[in-house]
Each structure stands twice: as structure tokens, then as C-alpha cells.
Scaffold this active site. Structure first.
Site, PDB file in Angstrom:
ATOM      1  N   PRO A 139       0.816  -1.231   0.000  1.00 49.37           N
ATOM      2  CA  PRO A 139       0.000   0.000   0.000  1.00 49.37           C
ATOM      3  C   PRO A 139       0.848   1.279   0.000  1.00 49.37           C
ATOM      4  O   PRO A 139       0.490   2.266  -0.646  1.00 49.37           O
ATOM      5  CB  PRO A 139      -0.828  -0.124   1.289  1.00 49.37           C
ATOM      6  CG  PRO A 139      -0.903  -1.587   1.541  1.00 49.37           C
ATOM      7  CD  PRO A 139       0.425  -2.132   1.108  1.00 49.37           C
ATOM      8  N   TYR A 140       1.965   1.249   0.712  1.00 46.16           N
ATOM      9  CA  TYR A 140       2.865   2.404   0.749  1.00 46.16           C
ATOM     10  C   TYR A 140       3.430   2.699  -0.639  1.00 46.16           C
ATOM     11  O   TYR A 140       3.429   3.848  -1.097  1.00 46.16           O
ATOM     12  CB  TYR A 140       4.000   2.119   1.739  1.00 46.16           C
ATOM     13  CG  TYR A 140       5.126   3.112   1.717  1.00 46.16           C
ATOM     14  CD1 TYR A 140       5.007   4.347   2.354  1.00 46.16           C
ATOM     15  CD2 TYR A 140       6.317   2.814   1.078  1.00 46.16           C
ATOM     16  CE1 TYR A 140       6.058   5.260   2.337  1.00 46.16           C
ATOM     17  CE2 TYR A 140       7.375   3.710   1.060  1.00 46.16           C
ATOM     18  CZ  TYR A 140       7.241   4.933   1.691  1.00 46.16           C
ATOM     19  OH  TYR A 140       8.275   5.823   1.675  1.00 46.16           O
TER      20      TYR A 140
END
Length: 215
Positions: A131-132
Site C-alpha cells: 500500500p505504501y
């Protein structure tokens, strides 16, 4: 002196950037911070600060950005939050600051991103980090298209070591990482050099003086 708003100034890289700008003859930094209790650090440095959340409106962010000459984005939701905060801070928060900068007429924007932000194959191998990287990838992509004079900096693993003043952009993946202090120095170097506009620098520690790399 160039007036610069540092978004994420209370983070480790942000504190290095703020201190270096305060000590330089080229910049007047303002720290954008999330909590009132973070102000004392910047008061002690003699640096102005503004308390605004990246989850606030674009209009409120525009007020904070107005009257500056440049924006540096080095904020992040941190490793102790979930993917929801990664979405609202690292991605949407970043995008809102770009929109706010554009509306405010502040065209110079430096993004501290992450190495391999364009390499989806790498994301799949980094457990819990996808997600980052997705957030960084799409924030960078929008920054390249929104019409600002951008520089995107993509350091590798951030290290709490003393800076060397030297980095490597030729083969950064072969190195172990880069001191946060050198990431901060690279931010200042890009803002001093117009040749760094509309470029991406992916780097780790190395043997080349930072000023030479961004020229």
C-alpha cells in the site's frame, strides 16, 4: 531568501531539512505540522510553524502554502498505521497539497518519495509495504502531470547515520541505503538548482557530491 513550506517537518527527514534550511543563507523554512504539541521543537529552532492536517481541505492547505516560493513534501502516515491512513495521507494528502500549491500559484514542488516506486515487481516482494508503494507511485505520477515544476527524490533505505554529502544515482540498488541527513541535503540542493526541475532522482549513498548529482 526562498521561502519554503516543509510538509511533514516533524518527521526524521523533515527535521533535518528544517535545520539545514534554518542554518543556510538561501532559505526561510516554515514547518507544516499535525499537532500543536510539535510546535515547541520548531520554536526552539526559531522556525515558524503551522498546524494543519493533510486530511484537512484543499482550501485550508492552500492557505498554509500561500506566500511561499516552494513546497517540500516529506510526510507519511508512519509504520504504525493501517493502509487506510496510507491512502488518506501518503496518497490523497500528497495530492491535495499539489492541488493547493497549484491554486496558490506556488509552482516549485519537491517530493520525497521512495526507491522503486515505479517497479510493481518489487512491491509484491515487500510484505506489508505494497500500500505504501502504491501510494507513492500514484502520488508521483500525478505530480508529473499536474503542471508544477517538480523534482521527485527517491531514496533507498533511510539510515540514522551521519551524512556524507555524497550519493549515487547511477547504480543505487547496489548500495545499502542513504542517511536521512543526505536526503535532506539533496532536497536543498535541488531547490538551489533549476536544472533539477522536472526530474526524478533515485539514489542511495555513494561517492558523488550531492551538488554535482542534481546539476
Amino acid at each position: 531568501m526562498k521561502k519554503v513550506l516543509i510538509i511533514g517537518a516533524n518527521g526524521k527527514v523533515g527535521k533535518h531539512i528544517t535545520k539545514k534550511m534554518k542554518e543556510s543563507n538561501d532559505f526561510t523554512p516554515t514547518a507544516l505540522i499535525r499537532k500543536e504539541e510539535q510546535k515547541s521543537h520548531f520554536d526552539d529552532l526559531g522556525v515558524d510553524s503551522k498546524v494543519v492536517s493533510l486530511e484537512d481541505s484543499v482550501d485550508k492547505l492552500k492557505e498554509a502554502i500561500s506566500s511561499n516560493d516552494a513546497v517540500v513534501f516529506t510526510a507519511g502516515s508512519g509504520g504504525n498505521t493501517g493502509s487506510d491512513k496510507t491512502l488518506t495521507v501518503d496518497l490523497d494528502g500528497a495530492v491535495k497539497t499539489m492541488e493547493a500549491a497549484k491554486y496558490a500559484g506556488v509552482n516549485r514542488y519537491v517530493m520525497v518519495s521512495a526507491m522503486m516506486a515505479d517497479n510493481r515487481k518489487v512491491w509484491e516482494k515487500l510484505e506489508g509495504m505494497k500500500p505504501y508503494y502504491v501510494a507513492k507511485h500514484y502520488a508521483d505520477r500525478l505530480l508529473k502531470s499536474i503542471g508544477l515544476d517538480y523534482t521527485i527524490l527517491r531514496p533507498g533505505l533511510l539510515l540514522d547515520e551521519e551524512g556524507t554529502g555524497k550519493i549515487d544515482i547511477e547504480n543505487p540498488a547496489s548500495k545499502k541505503g542513504v542517511p536521512r541527513e543526505d536526503v535532506a541535503a539533496t532536497v536543498l540542493a535541488t531547490l538551489r538548482n533549476d536544472k533539477s526541475k522536472n526530474k526524478i532522482f533515485e539514489f542511495n549513498t555513494g561517492d558523488t557530491e550531492i551538488e554535482r548529482v542534481v546539476s
